[in-house]
Design a protein around this motif. Sequence first.
Motif, PDB file in Angstrom:
ATOM      1  N   SER A  97       0.767  -1.322  -0.004  1.00 38.27           N
ATOM      2  CA  SER A  97      -0.067   0.000  -0.147  1.00 38.27           C
ATOM      3  C   SER A  97       0.849   1.252   0.238  1.00 38.27           C
ATOM      4  CB  SER A  97      -0.920   0.263   1.268  1.00 38.27           C
ATOM      5  OG  SER A  97      -1.519   1.303   1.735  1.00 38.27           O
ATOM      6  N   VAL A  98       0.448   2.226  -0.719  1.00 40.09           N
ATOM      7  CA  VAL A  98       1.010   3.596  -0.621  1.00 40.09           C
ATOM      8  C   VAL A  98       1.196   4.075   0.756  1.00 40.09           C
ATOM      9  CG1 VAL A  98      -0.877   4.992  -0.705  1.00 40.09           C
ATOM     10  CG2 VAL A  98       1.356   5.964  -1.601  1.00 40.09           C
ATOM     11  N   ARG A  99       0.279   3.695   1.631  1.00 38.04           N
ATOM     12  CA  ARG A  99       0.447   4.076   3.215  1.00 38.04           C
ATOM     13  C   ARG A  99       1.630   3.307   3.901  1.00 38.04           C
ATOM     14  NH1 ARG A  99      -2.516   7.531   1.260  1.00 38.04           N
ATOM     15  NH2 ARG A  99      -4.888   7.163   1.042  1.00 38.04           N
ATOM     16  N   LEU A 100       2.074   2.388   3.335  1.00 36.69           N
ATOM     17  CA  LEU A 100       3.079   1.825   3.690  1.00 36.69           C
ATOM     18  C   LEU A 100       4.228   2.542   3.696  1.00 36.69           C
ATOM     19  CD1 LEU A 100       3.658  -1.384   5.142  1.00 36.69           C
ATOM     20  CD2 LEU A 100       4.626  -1.858   2.827  1.00 36.69           C
ATOM     21  N   PHE A 101       4.552   2.873   2.403  1.00 35.94           N
ATOM     22  CA  PHE A 101       5.713   3.960   2.021  1.00 35.94           C
ATOM     23  C   PHE A 101       5.820   5.262   2.876  1.00 35.94           C
ATOM     24  CE2 PHE A 101       5.679   1.169  -2.179  1.00 35.94           C
ATOM     25  CZ  PHE A 101       6.398   0.188  -1.483  1.00 35.94           C
ATOM     26  N   GLU A 102       4.646   5.912   2.820  1.00 37.22           N
ATOM     27  CA  GLU A 102       4.252   6.906   3.425  1.00 37.22           C
ATOM     28  C   GLU A 102       4.881   6.942   4.824  1.00 37.22           C
ATOM     29  OE1 GLU A 102       0.526   9.214   1.020  1.00 37.22           O
ATOM     30  OE2 GLU A 102       0.228   8.268   3.012  1.00 37.22           O
ATOM     31  N   ALA A 103       4.366   5.989   5.543  1.00 38.78           N
ATOM     32  CA  ALA A 103       4.589   5.830   7.088  1.00 38.78           C
ATOM     33  C   ALA A 103       6.131   5.781   7.318  1.00 38.78           C
ATOM     34  CB  ALA A 103       3.789   4.670   7.916  1.00 38.78           C
ATOM     35  N   ALA A 104       6.778   4.876   6.331  1.00 41.51           N
ATOM     36  CA  ALA A 104       8.274   4.472   6.439  1.00 41.51           C
ATOM     37  C   ALA A 104       9.094   5.767   6.110  1.00 41.51           C
ATOM     38  CB  ALA A 104       8.623   3.352   5.328  1.00 41.51           C
ATOM     39  N   ALA A 105       8.369   6.689   5.122  1.00 43.83           N
ATOM     40  CA  ALA A 105       9.473   7.853   4.923  1.00 43.83           C
ATOM     41  C   ALA A 105       9.352   8.698   5.988  1.00 43.83           C
ATOM     42  CB  ALA A 105       8.796   8.523   3.626  1.00 43.83           C
ATOM     43  N   CYS A 106       8.303   8.631   6.982  1.00 41.72           N
ATOM     44  CA  CYS A 106       8.102   9.684   8.071  1.00 41.72           C
ATOM     45  C   CYS A 106       8.881   9.132   9.290  1.00 41.72           C
ATOM     46  CB  CYS A 106       6.629  10.006   8.141  1.00 41.72           C
ATOM     47  SG  CYS A 106       5.605  10.924   7.185  1.00 41.72           S
ATOM     48  N   HIS A 107       9.622   7.789   9.193  1.00 44.13           N
ATOM     49  CA  HIS A 107      10.293   7.142  10.409  1.00 44.13           C
ATOM     50  C   HIS A 107       9.287   6.931  11.307  1.00 44.13           C
ATOM     51  CE1 HIS A 107      14.472   8.838   9.478  1.00 44.13           C
ATOM     52  NE2 HIS A 107      14.077   8.703   8.557  1.00 44.13           N
ATOM     53  N   THR A 108       8.008   6.477  10.734  1.00 38.12           N
ATOM     54  CA  THR A 108       7.126   5.831  11.813  1.00 38.12           C
ATOM     55  C   THR A 108       7.248   4.417  11.862  1.00 38.12           C
ATOM     56  OG1 THR A 108       5.694   7.773  11.565  1.00 38.12           O
ATOM     57  CG2 THR A 108       4.677   5.790  12.566  1.00 38.12           C
ATOM     58  N   PRO A 109       7.360   3.606  12.814  1.00 39.11           N
ATOM     59  CA  PRO A 109       7.543   2.182  12.819  1.00 39.11           C
ATOM     60  C   PRO A 109       6.199   1.612  12.411  1.00 39.11           C
ATOM     61  CG  PRO A 109       8.496   2.960  14.980  1.00 39.11           C
ATOM     62  CD  PRO A 109       7.928   4.260  14.233  1.00 39.11           C
ATOM     63  N   ILE A 110       6.229   0.427  11.476  1.00 39.93           N
ATOM     64  CA  ILE A 110       4.933  -0.317  10.957  1.00 39.93           C
ATOM     65  C   ILE A 110       4.844  -1.398  11.704  1.00 39.93           C
ATOM     66  CG2 ILE A 110       3.983  -0.834   8.957  1.00 39.93           C
ATOM     67  CD1 ILE A 110       6.051   1.004   7.216  1.00 39.93           C
ATOM     68  N   ILE A 111       3.673  -1.596  12.029  1.00 40.86           N
ATOM     69  CA  ILE A 111       2.952  -2.850  12.527  1.00 40.86           C
ATOM     70  C   ILE A 111       2.081  -3.402  11.251  1.00 40.86           C
ATOM     71  CG2 ILE A 111       1.830  -4.425  14.055  1.00 40.86           C
ATOM     72  CD1 ILE A 111       2.252  -2.039  16.165  1.00 40.86           C
TER      73      ILE A 111
END
Length: 369
Positions: A273-287
């Motif tokens: 998902s695009v949300r996956l990449f957006e969050a990662a670019a913001c340095h937010t850890p992803i679950i």
Amino acid sequence: MTQRYDLVFIGLSLSSSWGNGHATTYRALLRGLKAEGKRVLFLERDVPWYAANRDLAVPDFCDLRLYDSVDELVSGHGETLFAARTVVVGSYVPEGRKVIDAVAAIGPTQLCFYDIDTPVTMDLLLRGEEDCLARRQVPLFDIYFSFAGGEVLERLEREFGAQRAVALYCSVDAERHAPAADPTPKWDLGYLGTYSDDRQPKLEALLIEPARRLPDMRFVVAGSQYPDDIDWPANVERIEHLPPDLHAGFYQSQRFTLNVTRADMVAAGWSPSVRLFEAAACHTPIISDFWRGLDELLPEDEAVLIARDAGDVVTILTALSNSHREDIARRAAAIVRQDHTGQARARDLVAALAAPVMERRAAVAGARA
């Protein structure tokens, strides 16, 4: 005089991000194409839903034109479509089957399809639902660009007759998604996504249930079209709609963000998902929930955390050290900024479009030798 564009896209929506992920995907890609020196036109069907919710009426990275019908698309833009080097029709375009036939009849130099919903599209074709794309049309495209990769590409060619299937994942606008200068998380876990029946059980398991078990922690769900009868715990904040310009701030305000994938995408695999990449670019850890191909993009426990039930989420939220959390965020950001920005994806697109031309030139040269 007819304007000549390097690429003309006919897509679901660029002007409005309300209730669709296509807009953010197109915006990142088209900004990347501008950075690569490409002149782009985007043609969008003028429909009431998006007309009432436009958050980018005049983009600064491409030309945007609206049309009211397939006939108007042809009469108003036929010469431009014929003159363009490449025409790309996107998935879920209103009356897409008619649009594709009309554009193919014009005879652009290179005609491609960009499927931002590939697993869903394949399921529709197997069921004979062909409003947006007919199975007979798949072989018409010089390249079938797919937002899903891996085994899906083989199926598109083997089972559906695509001439050439190429992965073109969604991407992130790196300039608009960056780590916070002074991070002060407002929420422990958040989720951004439009309501979907097949995603909701996972959202219940991976966010709503953890919120019930952790009443002292703060949670948030942003996105439209959620039914009124959902029983949200008191510590889950709701945001009805979040424009793309606010996505970065949203992710920057979370200790962790949740990625939940639609059932069709899970079954197909390789569908980030695009949300996956957006969050990662913001340095937010992803679950994230698990699907095949995820660990090829973001290695598990190094750049993403996998949760299969509420207990996994509770453990992550309560037991993971800050240093491990920061390491995961840092690794994911590095991967995304190298391989999954809009400009990186634009380069992928341009290279794929050039390949058939180079192959034809090599064949001609070989025949002359």
